[in-house]
Design an enzyme around this catalytic site. Structure first.
Site, PDB file in Angstrom:
ATOM      1  N   THR A  16      51.829  34.161  44.732  1.00 60.74           N
ATOM      2  CA  THR A  16      51.024  35.049  43.886  1.00 60.74           C
ATOM      3  C   THR A  16      51.471  36.498  44.082  1.00 60.74           C
ATOM      4  O   THR A  16      50.741  37.427  43.747  1.00 60.74           O
ATOM      5  CB  THR A  16      49.526  34.927  44.225  1.00 60.74           C
ATOM      6  N   ARG A  52      55.389  38.237  44.002  1.00 61.41           N
ATOM      7  CA  ARG A  52      56.395  38.634  43.021  1.00 61.41           C
ATOM      8  C   ARG A  52      57.315  37.444  42.787  1.00 61.41           C
ATOM      9  O   ARG A  52      57.771  36.788  43.733  1.00 61.41           O
ATOM     10  CB  ARG A  52      57.212  39.838  43.514  1.00 61.41           C
ATOM     11  N   GLU A  76      60.403  33.432  24.591  1.00 65.04           N
ATOM     12  CA  GLU A  76      61.509  32.477  24.599  1.00 65.04           C
ATOM     13  C   GLU A  76      62.068  32.216  23.207  1.00 65.04           C
ATOM     14  O   GLU A  76      63.271  32.056  23.029  1.00 65.04           O
ATOM     15  CB  GLU A  76      61.083  31.151  25.267  1.00 65.04           C
ATOM     16  N   ASP A 135      51.880  31.806  40.388  1.00 65.41           N
ATOM     17  CA  ASP A 135      51.292  32.747  39.427  1.00 65.41           C
ATOM     18  C   ASP A 135      52.348  33.704  38.913  1.00 65.41           C
ATOM     19  O   ASP A 135      52.135  34.386  37.916  1.00 65.41           O
ATOM     20  CB  ASP A 135      50.151  33.531  40.077  1.00 65.41           C
ATOM     21  N   ASP A 137      55.408  38.811  59.536  1.00 64.07           N
ATOM     22  CA  ASP A 137      55.424  40.145  58.946  1.00 64.07           C
ATOM     23  C   ASP A 137      56.330  41.027  59.809  1.00 64.07           C
ATOM     24  O   ASP A 137      56.365  40.850  61.036  1.00 64.07           O
ATOM     25  CB  ASP A 137      54.011  40.729  58.891  1.00 64.07           C
TER      26      ASP A 137
END
Length: 344
Positions: A239, A241, A276, A265, A180
């Site tokens: 999960t 972006r 589509e 996800d 981080d």
């Protein structure tokens, strides 16, 4: 901030809402004029039909661009029902005196639990076992899994979700590495993880899970270069972006055996899964959009992938927390003291 009259009923438009959410909002904002749309707000043409909107409340599939803002001359506030706000042109809104208010916390444990649902499904081949047994095949061939105890989990992004993931991982007896931009030694000790660099994390982790926000710096952070650093045979979980991962590079890494599998996800351009057919039949579709559609559709046939339709946040309790904060954001703005204001 644009001025408004506190005792005047305001016209509020909510997008991407279901009947349960509409009932909740109607009960808690009885003095406002509420308008509901089950579809996302994406175009200026849509917005022009809502020219009286003073507050809009989009969700993550809406795209509040400068063109959309141009089509909403009465707009005074945006109350996004999400933590992320990359679907809103926040700098443009800010320049026009329109505060963008988000929901800073509502689903940290919820997303963390879904993260581990994907990890467990991959580690024990649950998706493959389900498909086999559904076809009447009870053979154990190809279904042997592996223990999480003793494995190294690399957590990229140590916000609320990342810390919950680290805490759950420690319960499984995993070793947790963290990366981080801002290191917090007190939280690292409390939640049981060790900070390291991204290259070191990628090279040592058996499973890498992404919990970083989408910014200009993080977009495409898991591309060809960083994928080449992964421990061979590792798993990737996303999960956060979809745009954090270069989908084509991910496919190559799976084909080359760099990655053994992935649980996603979110995927860049994920809206094509529901659009589509219209896209492929659209004579005005761009080469880029068609390529994204075909790439994403090809993922569905891969046995080394588990894909869920952006549902990590979607628990009964998390949605209730989200709605509570959204209503509070609107009420705070109506009192003249906006809260949870984000800046682009």
């Amino acid at each position: 901030m644009r001025e408004f009259t506190k005792d005047k009923t305001m016209s509020i438009y909510f997008f991407e809402t279901d009947q349960q959410q509409q009932t909740y909002l109607t009960e808690r904002l009885p003095d406002e004029t509420l308008n509901f749309c089950s579809e996302p707000l994406k175009t200026a043409a849509q917005a022009r039909d809502m020219f009286d909107a003073e507050i809009i409340s989009p969700f993550v599939h809406s795209h509040v661009s400068a063109d959309v803002l141009d089509a909403l001359p009465s707009l005074k506030m945006i109350a996004t029902r999400s933590t992320g706000f990359d679907h809103i042109n926040a700098p443009c809104a800010e320049s026009r005196g329109i505060p963008v208010c988000n929901v800073p916390t509502y689903g940290e444990n919820t997303v963390a639990e879904h993260t581990f649902a994907l990890i467990l499904a991959l580690s024990r081949n649950l998706h493959k076992a389900y498909m086999q047994t559904s076809a009447g095949n009870f053979s154990l061939t190809g279904l042997q899994g592996f223990d999480l105890q003793g494995k190294i989990l690399g957590v990229v992004g140590l916000g609320g979700v990342g810390r919950y993931v680290a805490q759950i991982a420690r319960g499984f007896g995993m070793i947790v590495l963290a990366c981080d931009p801002v290191e917090d030694s007190e939280k690292a000790e409390r939640f049981g993880y060790t900070y390291t660099t991204l290259p070191d994390l990628l090279g040592r982790s058996d499973i890498v899970t992404l919990h970083a926000p989408l910014t200009s710096e993080t977009r495409g952070m898991i591309g060809s270069e960083n994928l080449s650093l992964f421990k061979r045979g590792a798993f990737l979980i996303n999960t956060a972006r979809g745009e954090l991962v270069d989908t084509e590079a991910l496919v190559r890494a799976l084909d080359d055996g760099i990655l053994r599998g992935a649980g996603l996800d979110v995927i860049a351009g994920e809206e094509v899964f529901s659009e589509e057919r219209q896209l492929l039949l659209n004579p005005n579709a761009t080469a880029g959009s068609l390529k994204t559609a075909l790439t994403n559709l090809s993922l569905l046939r891969r046995p080394d992938l588990i894909i869920t339709p952006h549902i990590a946040f979607d628990s009964l309790e998390a949605i209730e927390r989200l709605m509570i904060t959204t209503v509070a954001n609107i009420q705070a703005f109506r009192r003249g003291s906006p809260q949870n204001v984000v800046h682009g």
